[in-house]
Design an enzyme around this catalytic site. Structure first.
Site, short mmCIF file in Angstrom:
data_model
loop_
_atom_site.label_atom_id
_atom_site.label_comp_id
_atom_site.label_asym_id
_atom_site.label_seq_id
_atom_site.Cartn_x
_atom_site.Cartn_y
_atom_site.Cartn_z
N TYR A 209 14.60 3.41 -13.76
CA TYR A 209 13.35 2.64 -13.78
C TYR A 209 13.40 1.59 -14.89
CZ TYR A 209 8.57 1.48 -15.09
OH TYR A 209 7.44 0.80 -15.44
N LEU B 112 0.81 -1.22 0.00
CA LEU B 112 0.00 0.00 0.00
C LEU B 112 0.85 1.28 0.00
CD1 LEU B 112 -2.92 -1.00 2.44
CD2 LEU B 112 -2.78 -1.27 -0.05
N ASN C 10 13.91 -2.11 -4.74
CA ASN C 10 12.52 -2.56 -4.78
C ASN C 10 12.22 -3.40 -6.03
OD1 ASN C 10 12.01 -1.29 -2.37
ND2 ASN C 10 11.04 0.49 -3.28
N ARG D 226 11.53 17.63 -22.61
CA ARG D 226 12.12 16.89 -21.51
C ARG D 226 13.24 16.01 -22.04
NH1 ARG D 226 6.66 14.50 -18.83
NH2 ARG D 226 6.53 13.70 -20.97
#
Length: 320
Positions: free
Chosen positions: A140, A36, A91, A278
């Protein structure tokens, strides 16, 4: 596919919750594992068992009763990954290593992994196929690519059967399940926030790209189409094999096309605000989903941008 028992990591998040609901509707038993940190307890579908916990602690939660694991739990903000790369290695990559070890120990030998088009980086050619070079431009994408390599090794060495599904731009909503990111970084919900009066304008990052209207072009896929691909992927798992499939519409829509579609669907003005390009934003990013069509038997059934926006708008208004 006969009824099975599945563990869905990250099943309180946007994509994971929609997949969990599709599994339940197909008659399967589902346990959602989510800490969560970015998911929402109320997004866990009714009928699913819920365990609050981290993937890093998977050894506590994975047991031989599961027929397969569908793995969505991950950090997914590109900007954050640049500022805090260790979080993403810990993670996304480290967490999946722990999950694979727990699955091996418990004898769970089927996996469907939520991967990303970010593994490709800036494409040399479009539409992108699975054979395109992988050169992620941020931690990522790099963390997800490392997981794909890790899964391939697990398949070869230990007989795991796995499918990695590389998403392009997931959008839309399915019933009470939609995008609720904080902060929100995805274009369609950002533009809808402008329509709702929650933002003053939508920033258009560059209008001088080599595209028909000068703005970036992206491939948008409805989240329900994406969920259906995961159920098909479960049937495609083969022991010792690692299958990689792109998931996208195969069509691109520019930033300005998205903004104009939101104006038409909502009936609200959506002011634009010019902003600099970007770094690392390719002009066009569109998928070839030919392999998914051939191997999974999957084709998107909701490819229309207006329909995707309509579903997202309905969700946003209910949440507003």
């Amino acid at each position: 596919m006969s009824a099975g028992t599945f563990l869905v990591t990250g099943g309180a998040g946007y994509v994971g919750s929609v997949v969990a609901e599709h599994l339940l509707r197909a008659g399967h038993r589902v346990t959602v594992l989510d800490d969560l940190s970015t998911g929402h307890r109320d997004a866990v579908p009714e009928g699913a068992d819920f365990v609050e916990g981290r993937v890093q602690d998977a050894a506590r939660h994975v047991n031989g009763s599961y027929d397969a694991v569908l793995h969505f739990a991950a950090c997914s903000q590109v900007g954050e990954s640049v500022a805090d790369p260790e979080k993403y290695w810990r993670n996304n990559t480290g967490g999946t290593l722990d999950l694979l070890a727990a699955m091996r120990e418990a004898g769970v030998r089927r996996l469907v992994f939520s991967s990303t088009a970010a593994v490709y980086g800036e494409p040399a050619a479009v539409p992108l196929t699975e054979d395109a070079p992988t050169a992620p431009t941020n931690p990522y994408g790099a963390s997800k690519l490392a997981v794909d390599h890790m899964i391939a090794g697990e398949c070869a060495a230990h007989g795991l059967g796995a499918v990695s599904l590389r998403y392009f731009n997931v959008a839309g909503a399915h019933g009470r399940h939609g995008e609720r990111h904080a902060p929100e970084t995805h274009l369609i919900p950002i533009v809808l926030q402008v329509a709702l009066g929650e933002r003053e304008a939508v920033d258009v990052f560059g209008d001088d790209y080599p595209t028909p209207d000068g703005t970036c072009v992206r491939d948008y896929i409805h989240v329900a189409d994406l969920a259906e691909a995961h159920l098909l992927a479960l049937d495609a798992v083969r022991p010792g094999e690692h299958l990689v499939c792109n998931l996208g519409n195969g069509n691109g829509f520019s930033v300005r096309e998205v903004v104009e579609t939101v104006r038409k669907v909502t009936g609200h003005p959506v002011p634009e605000r010019p902003a600099p390009r970007r770094p690392g934003d390719p002009a066009v990013l569109v998928a070839s989903a030919a392999r998914a069509a051939e191997v999974l038997g999957w084709r998107p059934r909701r490819p229309d941008l207006a329909g995707i926006v309509e579903d997202a708008w309905e969700f946003a208004r209910r949440r507003g």
